[in-house]
Scaffold this motif. Structure first.
Motif, short mmCIF file in Angstrom:
data_model
loop_
_atom_site.label_atom_id
_atom_site.label_comp_id
_atom_site.label_asym_id
_atom_site.label_seq_id
_atom_site.Cartn_x
_atom_site.Cartn_y
_atom_site.Cartn_z
N GLU A 89 45.24 62.45 38.28
CA GLU A 89 43.90 61.88 38.33
C GLU A 89 43.82 60.59 37.52
O GLU A 89 43.19 59.62 37.94
CB GLU A 89 42.89 62.91 37.80
N GLU A 92 45.50 57.83 39.53
CA GLU A 92 44.65 57.42 40.67
C GLU A 92 43.52 56.52 40.17
O GLU A 92 43.18 55.53 40.81
CB GLU A 92 44.09 58.65 41.38
N SER A 93 42.93 56.86 39.02
CA SER A 93 41.86 56.04 38.44
C SER A 93 42.38 54.67 38.03
O SER A 93 41.71 53.66 38.24
CB SER A 93 41.24 56.74 37.23
N TYR A 97 41.20 51.07 39.37
CA TYR A 97 40.82 50.01 38.42
C TYR A 97 41.56 48.71 38.76
O TYR A 97 40.96 47.64 38.84
CB TYR A 97 41.16 50.44 36.98
#
Length: 116
Positions: A89, A92-93, A97
């Motif tokens: 996670e 993925e963030s 970004y």
């Protein structure tokens, strides 16, 4: 294909590096990245980096000096897989970004893409 290093740690020099280009990343994420990098090199040795591919994909790389007899390539590969699995996670963030703030991609299109 050129990569942009986000952060990394070097067991030989006992140093951590964070790319100032990404200062907009929240401090809690920076701290988490710092911990990941330092713990990785403490466990496996060598040099560990987290970088972005040109398309925003997050990659982790590890290598060691040729004469480093303590570096275990198999363990390092297993640890990279474990970090990727446990921090999916987060990566993925970070990719989102990069795509929004660095590549200037349209946020709504990216969110539609993720929800499809």
């Amino acid at each position: 294909m050129a990569k942009t290093v986000l952060c990394g740690a070097n067991a030989y020099e006992m140093k951590y590096y964070f790319n100032e280009q990404f200062n907009g990343i929240p401090d809690s994420i920076k701290e988490e990245l710092h911990i990941i990098c330092v713990l990785f090199t403490e466990e496996v040795g060598g040099v560990f980096t987290i970088a972005f591919e040109e398309d925003g994909t997050v990659v982790m790389e590890t290598n060691a000096d040729d004469d480093d007899i303590y570096y275990d390539e198999i363990s390092s590969g297993l640890l990279v897989s474990e970090v990727r699995r446990n921090r999916q996670e987060l990566f993925e963030s970070l990719s989102l970004y990069y795509r929004v703030f660095i590549l200037k991609e349209d946020v709504t299109a990216l969110l539609d893409e993720e929800n499809a």
